[in-house]
Design a protein around this motif. Structure first.
Motif, PDB file in Angstrom:
ATOM      1  N   GLY A  33       0.815  -1.209   0.000  1.00 16.35           N
ATOM      2  CA  GLY A  33       0.000   0.000   0.000  1.00 16.35           C
ATOM      3  C   GLY A  33       0.853   1.265   0.000  1.00 16.35           C
ATOM      4  O   GLY A  33       0.323   2.378   0.016  1.00 16.35           O
ATOM      5  N   GLY A  35       3.171   2.171   2.383  1.00 12.48           N
ATOM      6  CA  GLY A  35       3.467   2.696   3.727  1.00 12.48           C
ATOM      7  C   GLY A  35       4.947   2.969   3.934  1.00 12.48           C
ATOM      8  O   GLY A  35       5.350   4.102   4.250  1.00 12.48           O
ATOM      9  N   HIS A  36       5.782   1.952   3.742  1.00 15.81           N
ATOM     10  CA  HIS A  36       7.222   2.168   3.889  1.00 15.81           C
ATOM     11  C   HIS A  36       7.732   3.134   2.811  1.00 15.81           C
ATOM     12  O   HIS A  36       8.603   3.962   3.068  1.00 15.81           O
ATOM     13  CB  HIS A  36       7.986   0.841   3.763  1.00 15.81           C
ATOM     14  N   ASP A  54       5.759  -3.841  -7.272  1.00 16.47           N
ATOM     15  CA  ASP A  54       4.873  -4.867  -6.694  1.00 16.47           C
ATOM     16  C   ASP A  54       4.345  -5.730  -7.825  1.00 16.47           C
ATOM     17  O   ASP A  54       4.091  -5.251  -8.929  1.00 16.47           O
ATOM     18  CB  ASP A  54       3.713  -4.251  -5.902  1.00 16.47           C
ATOM     19  N   ASN A  80       8.048  -8.359 -10.700  1.00 15.83           N
ATOM     20  CA  ASN A  80       8.434  -9.309  -9.659  1.00 15.83           C
ATOM     21  C   ASN A  80       9.872  -8.986  -9.270  1.00 15.83           C
ATOM     22  O   ASN A  80      10.726  -8.819 -10.157  1.00 15.83           O
ATOM     23  CB  ASN A  80       8.352 -10.721 -10.263  1.00 15.83           C
ATOM     24  N   PHE A  81      10.147  -8.897  -7.965  1.00 16.56           N
ATOM     25  CA  PHE A  81      11.516  -8.534  -7.590  1.00 16.56           C
ATOM     26  C   PHE A  81      12.533  -9.611  -7.987  1.00 16.56           C
ATOM     27  O   PHE A  81      13.735  -9.389  -7.944  1.00 16.56           O
ATOM     28  CB  PHE A  81      11.638  -8.119  -6.127  1.00 16.56           C
ATOM     29  N   ASP A 102       9.897  -6.177   2.091  1.00 12.74           N
ATOM     30  CA  ASP A 102       9.012  -6.461   3.227  1.00 12.74           C
ATOM     31  C   ASP A 102       8.127  -7.609   2.728  1.00 12.74           C
ATOM     32  O   ASP A 102       7.131  -7.374   2.049  1.00 12.74           O
ATOM     33  CB  ASP A 102       8.217  -5.181   3.532  1.00 12.74           C
ATOM     34  N   GLN A 109      -4.229  -7.496   0.837  1.00 11.18           N
ATOM     35  CA  GLN A 109      -4.378  -8.759   0.091  1.00 11.18           C
ATOM     36  C   GLN A 109      -5.187  -9.760   0.904  1.00 11.18           C
ATOM     37  O   GLN A 109      -6.044 -10.463   0.381  1.00 11.18           O
ATOM     38  CB  GLN A 109      -2.999  -9.340  -0.234  1.00 11.18           C
TER      39      GLN A 109
HETATM   40  C1  LIG Z   1       3.925  -7.013   3.320  1.00  8.45           C
HETATM   41  S1  LIG Z   1       3.412  -6.288   1.832  1.00  8.45           S
HETATM   42  C2  LIG Z   1       4.327  -4.798   1.734  1.00  8.45           C
HETATM   43  C3  LIG Z   1       3.715  -3.662   2.502  1.00  8.45           C
HETATM   44  C4  LIG Z   1       4.453  -2.337   2.353  1.00  8.45           C
HETATM   45  N1  LIG Z   1       5.815  -2.421   2.847  1.00  8.45           N
HETATM   46  C5  LIG Z   1       3.706  -1.232   3.048  1.00  8.45           C
HETATM   47  O1  LIG Z   1       4.253  -0.651   4.000  1.00  8.45           O
HETATM   48  O2  LIG Z   1       2.575  -0.910   2.652  1.00  8.45           O
HETATM   49  C6  LIG Z   1       4.198  -7.266   0.649  1.00  8.45           C
HETATM   50  C7  LIG Z   1       3.915  -6.862  -0.808  1.00  8.45           C
HETATM   51  O3  LIG Z   1       4.930  -7.460  -1.595  1.00  8.45           O
HETATM   52  C8  LIG Z   1       4.370  -7.933  -2.787  1.00  8.45           C
HETATM   53  N2  LIG Z   1       5.235  -9.003  -3.247  1.00  8.45           N
HETATM   54  C9  LIG Z   1       5.437 -10.214  -2.695  1.00  8.45           C
HETATM   55  N3  LIG Z   1       6.328 -10.914  -3.395  1.00  8.45           N
HETATM   56  C10 LIG Z   1       6.727 -10.113  -4.424  1.00  8.45           C
HETATM   57  C11 LIG Z   1       7.643 -10.262  -5.499  1.00  8.45           C
HETATM   58  N4  LIG Z   1       8.331 -11.402  -5.677  1.00  8.45           N
HETATM   59  N5  LIG Z   1       7.821  -9.228  -6.343  1.00  8.45           N
HETATM   60  C12 LIG Z   1       7.128  -8.062  -6.183  1.00  8.45           C
HETATM   61  N6  LIG Z   1       6.229  -7.876  -5.201  1.00  8.45           N
HETATM   62  C13 LIG Z   1       6.030  -8.879  -4.328  1.00  8.45           C
HETATM   63  C14 LIG Z   1       2.975  -8.373  -2.412  1.00  8.45           C
HETATM   64  O4  LIG Z   1       2.136  -8.357  -3.543  1.00  8.45           O
HETATM   65  C15 LIG Z   1       2.590  -7.353  -1.347  1.00  8.45           C
HETATM   66  O5  LIG Z   1       1.872  -6.282  -1.899  1.00  8.45           O
END
Ligand SMILES: C[S@@+](CC[C@H](N)C(=O)[O-])C[C@H]1O[C@@H](n2cnc3c(N)ncnc32)[C@H](O)[C@@H]1O
Length: 306
Positions: A33, A35-36, A54, A80-81, A102, A109
């Protein structure tokens, strides 16, 4: 879905370890979302740039809205990272000052997308794809994989004690009807495990849901690649911070950081220092305010100046 319910975890610690400056390029590889990302943008004012990534388009849309004030300094990318190197290459970026991951799921989700991530919504489809442009869903796994593969997934990615019994029950059930809804899977777990195991501190299906999600989204493979690419992108003095939520991920982060520190030849002679001998955990106060933080572990690494 444009507002977020997600509360960023370990946010003070993230900022402390990223040691943001008012210039340079930072990557938030798991934008969620935003936040960080917002905090990083504030800490890198006026001249810092943020690349936010994301794999979930809904998350990207939410972040785009919440970071609208920073449009000039934030590049938001659906990806995708795992492909961090290629993403940076396309942007013409060869080095960055900081990277945040993170991991796992956002509250949005879990609670808002209704894609089957949560066992609390029995009528949701069992989909579990973070990126809906990919093909393979959790229902495909439940209806198509062998009993043995299902057992291995529950055991390996969920450390589920009743993995074999649950896999057997799934295969028996799907002879009668295919798995479509979250309730179908919760029902199978319930039938498979002994009555006394149905009422623990955690929901009885927690581990099975976690395991399927990790499998469907290739999360551990993406993490392995993302860590490697991230470390190779750090500028001298640049830092990488990773927050994980279960032991498999934390182990991978710990091992990748230790290997980078011990074996400079892995990264063409670059040297690294691990900044967190033990993982940083949230305070009791943070856990009370945000129960999702309970299992978070933060690790950080720095590329040496020389
Ligand atoms: C825990 S949330 C992050 C929240 C964010 N740090 C915040 O403060 O709002 C994890 C996010 O990482 C994304 N995510 C997970 N694996 C990923 C990947 N391999 N590549 C890109 N995004 C990914 C998910 O779709 C999710 O939206």
């Amino acid at each position: 879905m444009t507002s977020t319910r997600h509360i960023p975890v370990l946010s003070e610690e993230v900022l402390k370890f990223l040691a943001c400056r008012g210039d340079g390029i930072y990557i938030d590889a798991t934008l969620g979302g935003g936040g960080h990302a917002r905090m990083i943008l504030e800490a890198t004012s006026p001249g810092g740039t943020l690349i936010g990534i994301d794999r979930d388009l809904n998350a990207l849309e939410t972040a785009r809205e919440s970071l609208a004030d920073y449009r000039e300094r934030a590049k938001l990318i659906h990806g995708n990272f795992r492909d961090l190197k290629e993403i940076c290459q396309k942007l013409g970026v060869t080095e960055v000052r900081g990277i945040l991951m993170d991991l796992g799921m956002s509250s949005d989700q879990l609670e808002k997308t209704h894609r089957g991530f949560s066992f609390n919504f029995p009528d949701d489809p069992i989909d579990m794809r973070m990126d809906e442009s990919t093909e393979f869903t959790a229902a495909d796994a439940l209806n198509g994989l062998s009993e043995r593969d299902l057992r291995d997934i529950f055991w390996r990615y969920g450390e589920e004690r009743w993995a074999a019994a649950i896999a057997r029950e799934i295969v028996t059930t799907r002879r009668r009807y295919p798995f479509r809804r979250v309730g179908d899977l919760v029902g199978a777990v319930k039938r498979a495990i002994p009555a006394k195991a149905r009422h623990g501190r955690r929901h009885m299906a927690t581990r099975v849901f976690q395991a399927l999600r990790i499998y469907v989204n290739g999360e551990l493979e993406a993490l392995e690649q993302g860590l490697e690419s991230g470390l190779s992108l750090l500028a001298k003095g640049g830092r990488m911070v990773v927050i994980s939520f279960h032991s498999l991920e934390d182990r991978m982060v710990k091992q990748a950081f230790n290997a980078a520190k011990r074996e400079p030849e892995l990264f063409g002679g670059k040297r690294f220092s691990v900044l967190t001998r033990r993982p940083i955990r949230p305070s009791e106060g943070e856990i009370q305010a945000n129960p999702r933080a309970r299992s978070a572990k933060l690790r950080a690494i720095e590329r040496n100046l020389t």
